[in-house]
Write a protein that holds these residues in place. Structure first.
Motif, PDB file in Angstrom:
ATOM      1  N   ARG A 126     -12.496  -2.343   6.804  1.00  0.00           N
ATOM      2  CA  ARG A 126     -11.445  -3.356   6.989  1.00  0.00           C
ATOM      3  C   ARG A 126     -11.671  -4.592   6.124  1.00  0.00           C
ATOM      4  N   PHE A 127     -12.355  -4.371   4.993  1.00  0.00           N
ATOM      5  CA  PHE A 127     -12.471  -5.392   3.947  1.00  0.00           C
ATOM      6  C   PHE A 127     -11.993  -4.804   2.606  1.00  0.00           C
ATOM      7  N   ILE A 128     -12.643  -3.711   2.190  1.00  0.00           N
ATOM      8  CA  ILE A 128     -12.317  -3.059   0.918  1.00  0.00           C
ATOM      9  C   ILE A 128     -12.382  -1.551   1.150  1.00  0.00           C
ATOM     10  N   GLU A 129     -11.342  -0.841   0.734  1.00  0.00           N
ATOM     11  CA  GLU A 129     -11.278   0.599   0.992  1.00  0.00           C
ATOM     12  C   GLU A 129     -10.725   1.336  -0.231  1.00  0.00           C
ATOM     13  N   HIS A 130     -11.526   2.241  -0.784  1.00  0.00           N
ATOM     14  CA  HIS A 130     -11.015   3.172  -1.784  1.00  0.00           C
ATOM     15  C   HIS A 130     -10.270   4.272  -1.034  1.00  0.00           C
ATOM     16  N   CYS A 131      -9.064   4.614  -1.494  1.00  0.00           N
ATOM     17  CA  CYS A 131      -8.209   5.536  -0.738  1.00  0.00           C
ATOM     18  C   CYS A 131      -8.430   6.999  -1.073  1.00  0.00           C
ATOM     19  N   GLY A 132      -9.527   7.304  -1.796  1.00  0.00           N
ATOM     20  CA  GLY A 132      -9.856   8.707  -2.040  1.00  0.00           C
ATOM     21  C   GLY A 132      -9.296   9.227  -3.353  1.00  0.00           C
ATOM     22  N   ASN A 133      -9.194  10.541  -3.461  1.00  0.00           N
ATOM     23  CA  ASN A 133      -8.753  11.173  -4.702  1.00  0.00           C
ATOM     24  C   ASN A 133      -7.374  10.663  -5.129  1.00  0.00           C
ATOM     25  N   ALA A 134      -7.182  10.570  -6.422  1.00  0.00           N
ATOM     26  CA  ALA A 134      -5.898  10.107  -6.955  1.00  0.00           C
ATOM     27  C   ALA A 134      -4.778  11.062  -6.556  1.00  0.00           C
ATOM     28  N   THR A 135      -3.627  10.492  -6.244  1.00  0.00           N
ATOM     29  CA  THR A 135      -2.456  11.317  -5.943  1.00  0.00           C
ATOM     30  C   THR A 135      -1.786  11.741  -7.243  1.00  0.00           C
ATOM     31  N   ARG A 136      -1.136  12.915  -7.222  1.00  0.00           N
ATOM     32  CA  ARG A 136      -0.512  13.461  -8.427  1.00  0.00           C
ATOM     33  C   ARG A 136       0.995  13.514  -8.271  1.00  0.00           C
ATOM     34  N   ASP A 137       1.688  13.144  -9.345  1.00  0.00           N
ATOM     35  CA  ASP A 137       3.140  13.299  -9.417  1.00  0.00           C
ATOM     36  C   ASP A 137       3.404  14.309 -10.529  1.00  0.00           C
ATOM     37  N   ASP A 138       3.605  15.583 -10.143  1.00  0.00           N
ATOM     38  CA  ASP A 138       3.747  16.651 -11.141  1.00  0.00           C
ATOM     39  C   ASP A 138       5.014  16.489 -11.972  1.00  0.00           C
ATOM     40  N   ARG A 139       6.039  15.879 -11.385  1.00  0.00           N
ATOM     41  CA  ARG A 139       7.283  15.711 -12.137  1.00  0.00           C
ATOM     42  C   ARG A 139       7.108  14.682 -13.253  1.00  0.00           C
ATOM     43  N   GLU A 140       6.490  13.555 -12.919  1.00  0.00           N
ATOM     44  CA  GLU A 140       6.278  12.505 -13.920  1.00  0.00           C
ATOM     45  C   GLU A 140       5.006  12.721 -14.723  1.00  0.00           C
ATOM     46  N   MET A 141       4.183  13.685 -14.283  1.00  0.00           N
ATOM     47  CA  MET A 141       2.894  13.979 -14.921  1.00  0.00           C
ATOM     48  C   MET A 141       2.017  12.718 -14.963  1.00  0.00           C
ATOM     49  N   ARG A 142       1.875  12.118 -13.768  1.00  0.00           N
ATOM     50  CA  ARG A 142       1.081  10.907 -13.618  1.00  0.00           C
ATOM     51  C   ARG A 142       0.196  11.024 -12.380  1.00  0.00           C
ATOM     52  N   SER A 143      -0.894  10.281 -12.404  1.00  0.00           N
ATOM     53  CA  SER A 143      -1.776  10.171 -11.244  1.00  0.00           C
ATOM     54  C   SER A 143      -1.914   8.705 -10.867  1.00  0.00           C
ATOM     55  N   THR A 144      -2.191   8.462  -9.573  1.00  0.00           N
ATOM     56  CA  THR A 144      -2.308   7.094  -9.061  1.00  0.00           C
ATOM     57  C   THR A 144      -3.519   7.002  -8.148  1.00  0.00           C
ATOM     58  N   SER A 145      -4.338   5.995  -8.386  1.00  0.00           N
ATOM     59  CA  SER A 145      -5.497   5.723  -7.547  1.00  0.00           C
ATOM     60  C   SER A 145      -5.289   4.371  -6.875  1.00  0.00           C
ATOM     61  N   THR A 146      -5.635   4.261  -5.587  1.00  0.00           N
ATOM     62  CA  THR A 146      -5.338   3.037  -4.846  1.00  0.00           C
ATOM     63  C   THR A 146      -6.550   2.522  -4.069  1.00  0.00           C
ATOM     64  N   PHE A 147      -6.505   1.223  -3.837  1.00  0.00           N
ATOM     65  CA  PHE A 147      -7.462   0.535  -2.972  1.00  0.00           C
ATOM     66  C   PHE A 147      -6.676  -0.290  -1.969  1.00  0.00           C
ATOM     67  N   ASN A 148      -7.212  -0.435  -0.776  1.00  0.00           N
ATOM     68  CA  ASN A 148      -6.717  -1.418   0.177  1.00  0.00           C
ATOM     69  C   ASN A 148      -7.741  -2.539   0.277  1.00  0.00           C
ATOM     70  N   VAL A 149      -7.262  -3.772   0.223  1.00  0.00           N
ATOM     71  CA  VAL A 149      -8.146  -4.934   0.355  1.00  0.00           C
ATOM     72  C   VAL A 149      -7.555  -5.871   1.406  1.00  0.00           C
ATOM     73  N   TRP A 150      -8.348  -6.159   2.437  1.00  0.00           N
ATOM     74  CA  TRP A 150      -7.958  -7.133   3.445  1.00  0.00           C
ATOM     75  C   TRP A 150      -8.441  -8.501   2.948  1.00  0.00           C
ATOM     76  N   VAL A 151      -7.584  -9.164   2.172  1.00  0.00           N
ATOM     77  CA  VAL A 151      -8.018 -10.305   1.364  1.00  0.00           C
ATOM     78  C   VAL A 151      -8.549 -11.455   2.224  1.00  0.00           C
ATOM     79  N   GLN A 152      -7.800 -11.855   3.230  1.00  0.00           N
ATOM     80  CA  GLN A 152      -8.228 -13.010   4.029  1.00  0.00           C
ATOM     81  C   GLN A 152      -9.502 -12.702   4.817  1.00  0.00           C
ATOM     82  N   ASN A 153      -9.732 -11.413   5.134  1.00  0.00           N
ATOM     83  CA  ASN A 153     -10.966 -11.039   5.828  1.00  0.00           C
ATOM     84  C   ASN A 153     -12.203 -11.254   4.962  1.00  0.00           C
TER      85      ASN A 153
END
Length: 372
Positions: A239-266
């Motif tokens: 609940r401070f910094i979280e890597h969201c795991g393996n990148a998600t794939r968009d086969d139609r756009e041929m793109r991948s996305t990697s995300t983090f969640n950050v609870w900034v004020q925490n």
């Protein structure tokens, strides 16, 4: 000559040299620069009644007008509001030419020609012309001795900036996090080289503590932080910094996305091994390939997690400049004057990846040392 708008006699150098828009076909020596900018800032239009040209306050032509206005020493604002104030005679003010070296987070350096009586805002306009992405002037911050300079209308002389001044650095603040916004989702995406989803980029968040002059590297938070075997090591970031795991794939756009969640004020309450976490650096690095060449339109976005479809910021990373590098430090999250800020870094690194963070940590440490 008298301005037809404010009815004050002004010298010719206080009138525009160029029209505000391509639609402006009227004379330029009837309305002064100050009145032109008033019209642009308040109504978004050219001040001439016979002209219907629309002008954004942050447009390039308005920026040129502001730069020209800042070079004018005499201040007419007291006359425009009919308040009698003593003025300093122009002849008593001597502007000294300056050649100033300014460092950017990307690692580049520029020499800026300025005058000691230039305002900080005018200096930022000159810096803007040296920056590849030409960011809005309001996003540019100047640091001297590690401290952010404040007061856009103060002169360089008043701020203690003189020829030979060292330690001037420029940063671009992409977003200042309001105090009522806590959870932010950072998203880094890319198009697949050769349309192959296995050619992906690794993403990581590297955390540091800076207390006084002491900088301590804490952790490298990447996809492995989501493994159950690593749960104990990264439990302190829950609940401070979280890597969201393996990148998600968009086969139609041929793109991948990697995300983090950050609870900034925490983050104000986050301590690791007894040290406060003060700096978070987000990066991308090539995997299965020797460099970043071929990755299409890499993009940085961040969102309020409560409104996942409304982007707080979106920008394309200029990989064309960095295609032969191993990876890129994308942005920095740090606190300045009581507010958390997301600052563009865009600094490439030549060695290191998810199997060897040591050289990357060294590059990140230099960013924190120079700009933190």
């Amino acid at each position: 000559m008298k301005c037809s708008s404010c009815c004050i006699d002004k010298p010719s150098n206080e009138y525009p040299l160029e029209p505000l828009t391509d639609a402006c076909h009227h004379p330029l020596l009837q309305i002064c620069i100050r009145c032109c900018l008033k019209s642009v800032d308040s109504e978004g239009v050219c001040p001439y009644s016979q002209c219907d040209g629309e002008v954004e306050p942050d447009s390039e032509s308005a920026a040129i007008y502001r730069l020209q206005l800042e070079s004018v020493v005499y201040d007419y604002r007291d006359k425009e509001v009919s308040v009698s104030q003593p003025q300093v005679a122009v002849s008593q003010l001597v502007s000294i030419p300056l050649n100033l070296s300014v460092s950017f987070m990307s690692g580049d350096t520029a020499i800026i020609s300025a005058q000691s009586l230039d305002s900080l805002n005018a200096f930022k306009l000159k810096l803007q012309q040296k920056m590849d992405d030409r960011p809005p002037v309001r996003e540019i911050k100047i640091l001297m001795g590690g401290t952010s300079l404040e007061g856009d209308h103060r002169t360089l002389a008043e701020l203690g900036i003189a020829s030979g001044c060292t330690g001037l650095r420029a940063i671009r603040v992409l977003y200042e996090v309001p105090s009522d916004l806590n959870k932010i989702r950072f998203s880094m995406s890319w198009g697949w080289p050769e349309n192959n989803p296995k050619n992906y980029l690794d993403t990581a968040c590297i955390t540091f503590s800076k207390v006084g002059g002491l900088i301590t590297h804490l952790h490298n938070i990447d996809f492995r932080s989501t493994w159950w075997q690593q749960a104990y090591e990264y439990h302190c970031y829950q609940r401070f910094i979280e890597h969201c795991g393996n990148a998600t794939r968009d086969d139609r756009e041929m793109r991948s996305t990697s995300t983090f969640n950050v609870w900034v004020q925490n983050l104000d309450n986050l301590e690791v091994r007894g040290q406060p976490v003060t700096h978070l650096l987000f990066l991308m690095s090539a995997w299965r390939r020797p460099n970043m060449q071929g990755y299409r339109m890499p993009t940085l976005q961040f969102f309020d997690s409560a409104r996942p479809t409304q982007s707080l910021y979106e920008g394309t990373l200029e990989f064309s400049r960095f295609s032969h590098y191993r990876g890129l430090i994308v942005c920095l999250l740090k606190k300045d004057r009581g507010a958390w800020q997301i600052v563009q870094v865009a600094r490439p690194f030549t060695s290191g990846d998810a199997t060897n963070y040591y050289p990357i940590v060294s590059d990140c440490r230099r960013v924190v040392e120079q700009f933190g």
